[in-house]
Write a protein that holds these residues in place. Structure first.
Motif, short mmCIF file in Angstrom:
data_model
loop_
_atom_site.label_atom_id
_atom_site.label_comp_id
_atom_site.label_asym_id
_atom_site.label_seq_id
_atom_site.Cartn_x
_atom_site.Cartn_y
_atom_site.Cartn_z
N ARG A 97 0.84 -1.21 0.00
CA ARG A 97 0.00 0.00 0.00
C ARG A 97 0.87 1.25 0.00
NH1 ARG A 97 -4.10 0.35 4.75
NH2 ARG A 97 -2.29 1.14 5.81
N GLN A 98 1.97 1.23 0.74
CA GLN A 98 2.85 2.38 0.76
C GLN A 98 3.54 2.56 -0.59
OE1 GLN A 98 5.90 2.37 3.72
NE2 GLN A 98 6.65 4.37 3.13
N ALA A 99 3.93 1.48 -1.23
CA ALA A 99 4.58 1.57 -2.53
C ALA A 99 3.64 2.21 -3.55
CB ALA A 99 5.01 0.19 -3.00
N ALA A 100 2.36 1.86 -3.50
CA ALA A 100 1.39 2.46 -4.41
C ALA A 100 1.22 3.94 -4.11
CB ALA A 100 0.04 1.73 -4.29
N ALA A 101 1.23 4.31 -2.85
CA ALA A 101 1.10 5.72 -2.47
C ALA A 101 2.31 6.52 -2.94
CB ALA A 101 0.91 5.85 -0.97
N VAL A 102 3.51 5.95 -2.78
CA VAL A 102 4.73 6.63 -3.22
C VAL A 102 4.71 6.80 -4.74
CG1 VAL A 102 7.24 6.42 -3.42
CG2 VAL A 102 6.11 5.93 -1.24
N ALA A 103 4.24 5.79 -5.45
CA ALA A 103 4.15 5.90 -6.92
C ALA A 103 3.19 7.01 -7.33
CB ALA A 103 3.72 4.57 -7.52
N ALA A 104 2.05 7.12 -6.64
CA ALA A 104 1.08 8.17 -6.96
C ALA A 104 1.66 9.55 -6.65
CB ALA A 104 -0.21 7.95 -6.16
#
Length: 126
Positions: A97-104
């Protein structure tokens, strides 16, 4: 107990965090806990090991450990969140979930002309 201490030092060093006495006490309490303590209970237990531990240090360290994937919280209705160390996950790996947030965030930053640069497990705007 020396093995626990060296484990804590190694885990914190791998995550790029300083091994201060209060952080070592908090990590040791989480490591030795048979339950999932909340932050206030963690403070009480950690202060028996390191009296200089403060509630602010407990909350900041728990959040840092959560962001690094070293600890997880479990929200409890009408109570404080419960905490435990994460087992079997490398300290440097990001939760999905954090990786997706960082990508966004990286995509949004790029739209404004910024590039996110990794720095010791964290992301900074450049």
């Amino acid at each position: 107990m020396p093995a626990v201490r060296s484990d804590a030092h190694a885990a914190l060093a791998q995550a790029g965090l300083r091994a201060t006495p209060p952080r070592l006490a908090i990590w040791r309490v989480l490591h030795d806990a048979n339950d999932e303590p909340d932050a206030v209970d963690l403070l009480r237990r950690a202060q028996s090991l390191e009296p200089r531990t403060s509630l602010g240090t407990v909350y900041r360290f728990l959040r840092e450990m959560e962001l690094l994937g070293m600890a997880t919280s479990r929200p409890v209705s009408r109570e404080r969140s419960r905490w435990r160390l994460t087992v079997g996950r490398a300290a440097s790996s990001r939760p999905p979930r954090q990786a997706a947030a960082v990508a966004a965030i990286a995509q949004l930053a790029a739209a404004f002309g910024y590039t996110l640069m990794p720095s010791m497990g964290r992301t900074q705007a450049r």
